[in-house]
Design an enzyme around this catalytic site. Structure first.
Site, short mmCIF file in Angstrom:
data_model
loop_
_atom_site.label_atom_id
_atom_site.label_comp_id
_atom_site.label_asym_id
_atom_site.label_seq_id
_atom_site.Cartn_x
_atom_site.Cartn_y
_atom_site.Cartn_z
N ASP A 200 20.93 5.56 57.12
CA ASP A 200 20.22 5.48 55.84
C ASP A 200 18.94 6.27 56.09
OD1 ASP A 200 18.32 4.79 53.86
OD2 ASP A 200 19.46 3.02 53.37
N HIS A 201 18.87 7.47 55.53
CA HIS A 201 17.79 8.36 55.96
C HIS A 201 16.41 7.81 55.60
CE1 HIS A 201 17.97 9.96 51.83
NE2 HIS A 201 16.79 10.49 52.04
N LYS A 205 12.21 7.77 57.68
CA LYS A 205 10.95 8.28 57.14
C LYS A 205 9.79 7.64 57.88
CE LYS A 205 12.75 9.20 52.51
NZ LYS A 205 12.57 10.60 52.17
N HIS A 263 19.02 2.40 50.04
CA HIS A 263 17.61 2.70 50.34
C HIS A 263 16.65 1.59 49.88
CE1 HIS A 263 19.35 6.49 51.24
NE2 HIS A 263 19.31 7.02 50.04
P1 NDP Z 1 29.70 18.76 51.35
O1 NDP Z 1 30.36 18.49 50.06
O2 NDP Z 1 28.88 19.98 51.50
O3 NDP Z 1 30.86 18.70 52.45
C1 NDP Z 1 30.64 18.91 53.84
C2 NDP Z 1 31.84 19.62 54.41
O4 NDP Z 1 32.96 18.75 54.39
C3 NDP Z 1 32.27 20.84 53.63
O5 NDP Z 1 31.53 21.97 54.00
C4 NDP Z 1 33.73 20.95 54.01
O6 NDP Z 1 33.82 21.56 55.28
C5 NDP Z 1 34.14 19.51 54.17
N1 NDP Z 1 34.77 19.01 52.94
C6 NDP Z 1 34.28 19.03 51.69
N2 NDP Z 1 35.13 18.48 50.82
C7 NDP Z 1 36.20 18.11 51.54
C8 NDP Z 1 37.41 17.47 51.20
N3 NDP Z 1 37.69 17.09 49.96
N4 NDP Z 1 38.29 17.22 52.18
C9 NDP Z 1 38.02 17.59 53.43
N5 NDP Z 1 36.87 18.20 53.79
C10 NDP Z 1 35.97 18.45 52.87
O7 NDP Z 1 28.86 17.47 51.73
P2 NDP Z 1 27.35 17.37 52.15
O8 NDP Z 1 27.09 18.24 53.31
O9 NDP Z 1 26.49 17.49 50.94
O10 NDP Z 1 27.27 15.84 52.57
C11 NDP Z 1 27.93 15.36 53.71
C12 NDP Z 1 27.79 13.86 53.78
O11 NDP Z 1 26.41 13.52 53.79
C13 NDP Z 1 28.39 13.14 52.57
O12 NDP Z 1 28.94 11.93 53.00
C14 NDP Z 1 27.18 12.91 51.68
O13 NDP Z 1 27.37 11.79 50.86
C15 NDP Z 1 26.09 12.67 52.71
N6 NDP Z 1 24.75 13.00 52.22
C16 NDP Z 1 24.45 14.24 51.82
C17 NDP Z 1 23.18 14.54 51.37
C18 NDP Z 1 22.82 15.93 50.97
O14 NDP Z 1 21.65 16.13 50.69
N7 NDP Z 1 23.73 16.87 50.96
C19 NDP Z 1 22.11 13.51 51.29
C20 NDP Z 1 22.53 12.23 51.77
C21 NDP Z 1 23.80 12.00 52.23
P3 NDP Z 1 35.08 22.48 55.72
O15 NDP Z 1 35.69 23.01 54.45
O16 NDP Z 1 34.45 23.51 56.57
O17 NDP Z 1 35.97 21.57 56.45
C1 BG6 Z 2 20.18 10.41 48.65
C2 BG6 Z 2 20.80 10.33 47.28
O1 BG6 Z 2 20.65 9.37 49.46
O2 BG6 Z 2 18.77 10.27 48.53
C3 BG6 Z 2 20.21 11.36 46.34
O3 BG6 Z 2 22.19 10.55 47.39
C4 BG6 Z 2 18.71 11.28 46.33
O4 BG6 Z 2 20.72 11.20 45.03
C5 BG6 Z 2 18.16 11.28 47.74
O5 BG6 Z 2 18.21 12.38 45.60
C6 BG6 Z 2 16.67 11.01 47.74
O6 BG6 Z 2 16.18 11.16 49.04
P1 BG6 Z 2 14.65 11.57 49.29
O7 BG6 Z 2 14.53 11.54 50.76
O8 BG6 Z 2 14.48 12.93 48.68
O9 BG6 Z 2 13.84 10.54 48.58
#
Ligand code: NDP
Ligand code: BG6
Length: 513
Positions: A200-201, A205, A263
Site C-alpha cells: 500500500d504505497h 510516504k 489507503h
Molecule cells: P499495466 O496495465 O501497465 O500492466 C503492466 C504490464 O502487465 C503490461 O505492461 C503488460 O506487460 C502486462 N499486462 C497488461 N495487461 C495484461 C493482461 N490482461 N494479461 C497479462 N498481462 C498483462 O499496469 P500498471 O503498470 O499500471 O500497474 C501494475 C500494477 O500496479 C496493477 O496491479 C495496478 O493496479 C498497480 N498500481 C498501479 C499504479 C500506477 O500508477 N500505474 C498505482 C498503484 C497501483 P507485457 O505485455 O509485457 O506482459
Molecule cells: C492509487 C489509486 O492507489 O493511488 C489512484 O489507484 C490514485 O486512483 C493514487 O490516483 C493516489 O496516489 P497518490 O500517491 O498520488 O496520492
C-alpha cells in the site's frame, strides 16, 4: 574520493541496512508502474548506495525484449521520472546488471527460463541471491504468476534463510472479501506469510511514517489521544485529477475499492491503534488488526446511514471547465461507479467509544490534499466569552500527508490589546522548511524494506481481509442499488451534500483542508 562516498554502489560498497545479495524480478516490467515508480525507485536506491553491492534487476513480460532494449527503456524511465538527475556512472553500473526474460505469465517453461537466468547470475557472482519477485501486472494474472513461482520452485528458494525468496504484490488486493481471501489462499499455497509483502504505497510516504513518530516519540499526545479529549477525527484523501485514461480499471473499481478500503483505512489504523510493544512488523500489524476489528459494521441506509457515495458532474478545475464522469472516455453513460465515498466509522473500544472517525476520498475535488485532522473537544469558553463573546475554536491537530507536508495545530491566542479577545492561530511545521524537499519516494522505502525483510510498512493477510469485511457489505449494497442513492457533486467542489449530512447528523462539518 568524494564520489566514492556519494555513490558507494559504484564501487561495490554499500551503506544498505542489511539487504543480502539480491535479484529483483519485476513481472509486468513493460508497464506504467514499472516505468513511473519502480525503476526510478531502484535507481535512486543505487544512487544513495542503499542497494547491496551484488544486486541485479530482471524485467519479465510477454513481449520478446532483448536485454539491451530493456536497459534503454529503463534509462528513459529514469530520465523522465527519477526525482534526481541520473548520474551516468551509477546508471552504467546498474544497466550492466539489468536483464529481461520474456514469456507468458501462465507458461511454466518461462519461469524455468527465469530460474536458469537467476542460477546463472549466482554462478557468476559465486554466492546465493535472494529473489524478490515484484508482481506489477493487472490482478487477472496474479494467480498464474503465483502458481508458476510455486511450480518452478522459485518461491521456495532458500526457504527459512536470510536470502529466501519474497514476493511483493501490488494492489488491488482483491475486489471484495471473497476474492481477497482467495488471493491470500493462492499466496500461502506457495509462500509463507513472512515472505509476502502486500503493498500500500501510502505506507511508504514519509509523512505517514512520521505519524507513528509523532504519536509515539512525543509524550504530549498520548495522554490526550482518547475519547476524553478528542471530539472526532477527519481523514481526507482528496484528488484533483479525474479518472484520466484509467476508466477500464476504474469502472470495475470505484472510490471505495480504489482508495478507502486500502489507503484511508490504513491511515485510520495508524491514527487509532494502541501503542505497539515494539516497531517490528508483527507488533505494529497486530495493533492495526485489533483496531480494525473494533470498527462497527456500517449502517447502509435509513436515518443512521454511515456511508455516502457520489459521482463527479461537470465543473471547473484550475479555472478550466471539465467533463463529468459519465462523459469521460470509456465510461458507460449509465455507470453507477462512485468517484467519491465517505464513511462515518465507530470504533468500539475503550479508547475511542463515542468518537466518530470520518473518512472521505474522491476525484475531481477542489484540490489535491491528504490529511488527518484530529479535532479536540472545545475548552469551556465562559472565561473569555464575557469580554468579547467570541466562540473559542476547537483545537485541531492536522497531519498534512501531502502536498506541502507538515503538521499544524490550531490554538486560541489572545489578540494583543487592552481587552481579552481571542483568535484562533495556527502553529505550522513544514517538512520542506526544516528538512529540504528532496525526500525519498514511497516506492524507494518499500522496495528497500522488502529487500531487508522488514514488513512493518506492508499489509498482513488478516489486515486486508478485515478491511474488506467492513467494505464488502457496502459494495454489495451499492451494487444492488445501482444509481439509486448515488449523489453527485460539481467537479472542483469538496464533494456531495450527502457527505456533509453524514457529519451534520453529529453536529460536525468537514473542515476545508
Ligand atoms: P499495466 O496495465 O501497465 O500492466 C503492466 C504490464 O502487465 C503490461 O505492461 C503488460 O506487460 C502486462 N499486462 C497488461 N495487461 C495484461 C493482461 N490482461 N494479461 C497479462 N498481462 C498483462 O499496469 P500498471 O503498470 O499500471 O500497474 C501494475 C500494477 O500496479 C496493477 O496491479 C495496478 O493496479 C498497480 N498500481 C498501479 C499504479 C500506477 O500508477 N500505474 C498505482 C498503484 C497501483 P507485457 O505485455 O509485457 O506482459
Ligand atoms: C492509487 C489509486 O492507489 O493511488 C489512484 O489507484 C490514485 O486512483 C493514487 O490516483 C493516489 O496516489 P497518490 O500517491 O498520488 O496520492
Amino acid at each position: 574520493m568524494a564520489e566514492e562516498v556519494r555513490h558507494p554502489f559504484l564501487h561495490g560498497l554499500s551503506k544498505h541496512r542489511g539487504a543480502p545479495p539480491t535479484v529483483v524480478v519485476i513481472f509486468g516490467a513493460s508497464g506504467d508502474l514499472t516505468a513511473r515508480k519502480l525503476i526510478p525507485a531502484i535507481y535512486n536506491l543505487a544512487h544513495d548506495g542503499l542497494l547491496p553491492a551484488d544486486f541485479h534487476l530482471i524485467g519479465f513480460g510477454r513481449k520478446a525484449i532483448p536485454d539491451a532494449e530493456f536497459q534503454q527503456i529503463a534509462a528513459a524511465a529514469i530520465k523522465e521520472f527519477s526525482r534526481r538527475e541520473p548520474s551516468p556512472e551509477v546508471w552504467a553500473r546498474l544497466a550492466e546488471r539489468t536483464l529481461y526474460v520474456s514469456g507468458g505469465y501462465d507458461e511454466k517453461a518461462a519461469f524455468d527460463r527465469l530460474g536458469a537466468r537467476i542460477a546463472g547470475l549466482e554462478k557468476d557472482s559465486g554466492q546465493p541471491l535472494q529473489s524478490l519477485f515484484y508482481v506489477s501486472t493487472p490482478p487477472s494474472v496474479f494467480a498464474p504468476i503465483l502458481q508458476n513461482l510455486g511450480a518452478s520452485g522459485l518461491a521456495a528458494r532458500y526457504a527459512g534463510q536470510l536470502n529466501q525468496s519474497k514476493v511483493i504484490i501490488e494492489k488491488p488486493f482483491g475486489k471484495d472479501l471473497a476474492s481477497a481471501q482467495a488471493l491470500n489462499r493462492e499466496l500461502t499455497k506457495v509462500f509463507a506469510e513472512a515472505q509476502v509483502y502486500r503493498i500500500d504505497h501510502y505506507l511508504g510516504k514519509e509523512t505517514v511514517q512520521d505519524l507513528l513518530v509523532q504519536r509515539f516519540a512525543n509524550s504530549i499526545f498520548e495522554p490526550l489521544w482518547n475519547r476524553n479529549f478528542i471530539d472526532h477525527v477527519q481523514i481526507t484523501v482528496a484528488e484533483q485529477v479525474g479518472v484520466e485514461a484509467r476508466a477500464g480499471y476504474y469502472e470495475q473499481s470505484g472510490c471505495l475499492r480504489d482508495m478507502i478500503q486500502n489507503h484511508t483505512m490504513q491511515l485510520l489504523a495508524l491514527t487509532a491503534m494502541e501503542p505497539p510493544v515494539s516497531m517490528d512488523a508483527e507488533s505494529v500489524r497486530d495493533e492495526k488488526v485489533k483496531v480494525l476489528k473494533a470498527i462497527q459494521p456500517l449502517r447502509l441506509d435509513g436515518a443512521d446511514c454511515d456511508v455516502a457515495r457520489a459521482q463527479y458532474a461537470e465543473g471547473v478545475i484550475g479555472g478550466k471547465p471539465v467533463k463529468g464522469y459519465l462523459q469521460e472516455l470509456d465510461v458507460s453513460p449509465t455507470s453507477a461507479t462512485e468517484t467519491f465515498a465517505a464513511l462515518r466509522l465507530s470504533i468500539n473500544n475503550w479508547r475511542w467509544q463515542g468518537v466518530p472517525f470520518y473518512l472521505r476520498s474522491g476525484k475531481h475535488l477542489a484540490r489535491r490534499v491528504s490529511e488527518i485532522a484530529v479535532r479536540f473537544k472545545r475548552a469551556p469558553g465562559s472565561l473569555f466569552a464575557d469580554s468579547d463573546r467570541s466562540i473559542l475554536a476547537a483545537n485541531t491537530l492536522a497531519f498534512q500527508i501531502q502536498p506541502d507536508e507538515g503538521l499544524s495545530l490550531v490554538l486560541n491566542a489572545k489578540i494583543p490589546g487592552l481587552e481579552t479577545r481571542t483568535q484562533p492561530v495556527k502553529m505550522n511545521f513544514k517538512y520542506a522548511t526544516t528538512f529540504g524537499s528532496n525526500t525519498p519516494e514511497a516506492y524507494e522505502r518499500l522496495v528497500l524494506d522488502a529487500m531487508i525483510g522488514d514488513g512493518t510498512l506492508f499489509i498482513r493477510g488478516d489486515e486486508t481481509e478485515r478491511s474488506w469485511q467492513l467494505c464488502s457489505p457496502v459494495l454489495a449494497h451499492w451494487a444492488a442499488q445501482g444509481r439509486t442513492g448515488l449523489d453527485s457533486y460539481a467537479s472542483g467542489a469538496w464533494g456531495p451534500k450527502s457527505a456533509e449530512a453524514l457529519l451534520a447528523a453529529n453536529g460536525h462539518s468537514w473542515r476545508e483542508p
